[in-house]
Design a protein around this motif. Structure first.
Motif, PDB file in Angstrom:
ATOM      1  N   GLU A  75       2.044   1.602  -3.507  1.00  0.00           N
ATOM      2  CA  GLU A  75       0.827   1.941  -4.218  1.00  0.00           C
ATOM      3  C   GLU A  75       0.882   3.781  -4.226  1.00  0.00           C
ATOM      4  O   GLU A  75       0.611   4.349  -5.135  1.00  0.00           O
ATOM      5  CB  GLU A  75      -0.422   1.429  -3.779  1.00  0.00           C
ATOM      6  N   LYS A  76       0.784   4.085  -2.856  1.00  0.00           N
ATOM      7  CA  LYS A  76       0.894   5.359  -2.620  1.00  0.00           C
ATOM      8  C   LYS A  76       1.863   6.249  -3.099  1.00  0.00           C
ATOM      9  O   LYS A  76       1.816   7.245  -3.631  1.00  0.00           O
ATOM     10  CB  LYS A  76       0.689   5.957  -1.055  1.00  0.00           C
ATOM     11  N   SER A  77       3.019   5.771  -3.164  1.00  0.00           N
ATOM     12  CA  SER A  77       4.524   6.287  -3.844  1.00  0.00           C
ATOM     13  C   SER A  77       4.148   6.326  -5.284  1.00  0.00           C
ATOM     14  O   SER A  77       4.500   7.389  -5.991  1.00  0.00           O
ATOM     15  CB  SER A  77       5.413   5.424  -3.466  1.00  0.00           C
TER      16      SER A  77
ATOM     17  N   ARG B 111       4.432  15.482  -2.099  1.00  0.00           N
ATOM     18  CA  ARG B 111       3.676  14.609  -1.510  1.00  0.00           C
ATOM     19  C   ARG B 111       4.492  13.595  -1.467  1.00  0.00           C
ATOM     20  O   ARG B 111       4.318  12.580  -0.189  1.00  0.00           O
ATOM     21  CB  ARG B 111       2.273  14.385  -2.097  1.00  0.00           C
TER      22      ARG B 111
ATOM     23  N   ALA C 164       1.534   6.648  -7.031  1.00  0.00           N
ATOM     24  CA  ALA C 164       0.333   7.565  -7.381  1.00  0.00           C
ATOM     25  C   ALA C 164       0.963   8.887  -7.249  1.00  0.00           C
ATOM     26  O   ALA C 164       0.329   9.970  -7.930  1.00  0.00           O
ATOM     27  CB  ALA C 164      -0.726   7.298  -6.307  1.00  0.00           C
ATOM     28  N   ARG C 165       2.098   9.305  -6.460  1.00  0.00           N
ATOM     29  CA  ARG C 165       2.685  10.500  -6.117  1.00  0.00           C
ATOM     30  C   ARG C 165       3.916  10.950  -6.884  1.00  0.00           C
ATOM     31  O   ARG C 165       4.675  11.643  -6.651  1.00  0.00           O
ATOM     32  CB  ARG C 165       2.948  10.607  -4.512  1.00  0.00           C
TER      33      ARG C 165
ATOM     34  N   LEU D 254       5.464  11.510   2.314  1.00  0.00           N
ATOM     35  CA  LEU D 254       5.239  10.072   2.361  1.00  0.00           C
ATOM     36  C   LEU D 254       6.485   9.388   2.898  1.00  0.00           C
ATOM     37  O   LEU D 254       6.257   8.542   3.872  1.00  0.00           O
ATOM     38  CB  LEU D 254       4.564   9.599   1.191  1.00  0.00           C
TER      39      LEU D 254
ATOM     40  N   SER E 146       0.964  -1.316  -0.028  1.00  0.00           N
ATOM     41  CA  SER E 146       0.001  -0.034  -0.068  1.00  0.00           C
ATOM     42  C   SER E 146       0.980   1.305  -0.020  1.00  0.00           C
ATOM     43  O   SER E 146       0.557   2.301  -0.706  1.00  0.00           O
ATOM     44  CB  SER E 146      -0.892   0.063   1.076  1.00  0.00           C
ATOM     45  N   PHE E 147       1.774   1.216   0.542  1.00  0.00           N
ATOM     46  CA  PHE E 147       2.865   2.368   0.927  1.00  0.00           C
ATOM     47  C   PHE E 147       3.293   2.465  -0.849  1.00  0.00           C
ATOM     48  O   PHE E 147       3.697   3.696  -1.419  1.00  0.00           O
ATOM     49  CB  PHE E 147       4.196   2.090   1.647  1.00  0.00           C
TER      50      PHE E 147
END
Length: 140
Positions: free
Chosen positions: A103-105, A114, A107-108, A118, A100-101
């Motif tokens: 995935e967030k990375s 951002r 996306a950014r 993170l 999930s981390f």
């Protein structure tokens, strides 16, 4: 960031111009071209479909190739049977958090402030977990 693609090598590989101020170099994603960012995002869509399974595979593979890393994880350090790890709810949960981390990375990648925030939060949490620094390289 302690990312494998940071530093001068990344500039050469990803075509970034040398600004002469490498000590203050921005995050590694700044070295990615827009087409590379889009390729990563498209590739991630394939992984995302089985994100929990990929997290388990990633950790089991890490423990196979670097068994000393297992000592860092108190829940897994005494588990010798990798098959037992594959069915571990705790490993599934941790693998899912890591994925999930990522995935967030992903996306950014085109939102560097951002992404940096993170990564900083992740570093803070691992500091509080007493994660051994020997597993992290620092590059500027």
């Amino acid at each position: 960031m302690g990312c494998a693609i940071s530093g001068l090598a990344a500039k050469a590989e990803f075509g970034e111009r040398n600004t002469g101020d490498d000590a203050a170099a921005p995050a590694a994603a700044a070295y990615l071209r827009e087409d590379q960012i889009q390729m990563i995002k498209e590739s991630w869509k394939v992984i995302r479909d089985d994100i929990a399974k990929v997290g388990i595979i990633m950790f089991v593979r890490l423990f196979e190739t670097h068994p000393e890393c297992k000592d860092v994880f108190f829940l897994f350090r005494d588990v010798e049977d990798l098959e037992r790890l594959r069915s571990s709810r705790e490993l599934r949960a941790h693998g899912l958090r890591v994925m999930s981390f990522i995935e967030k990375s992903v996306a950014r990648l085109d939102q560097l402030e951002r992404l940096d925030a993170l990564a900083l939060e992740l570093g803070k949490s691992h500091y509080h977990y007493n994660a051994p620094p020997k597993y992290y390289s620092v590059r500027t």
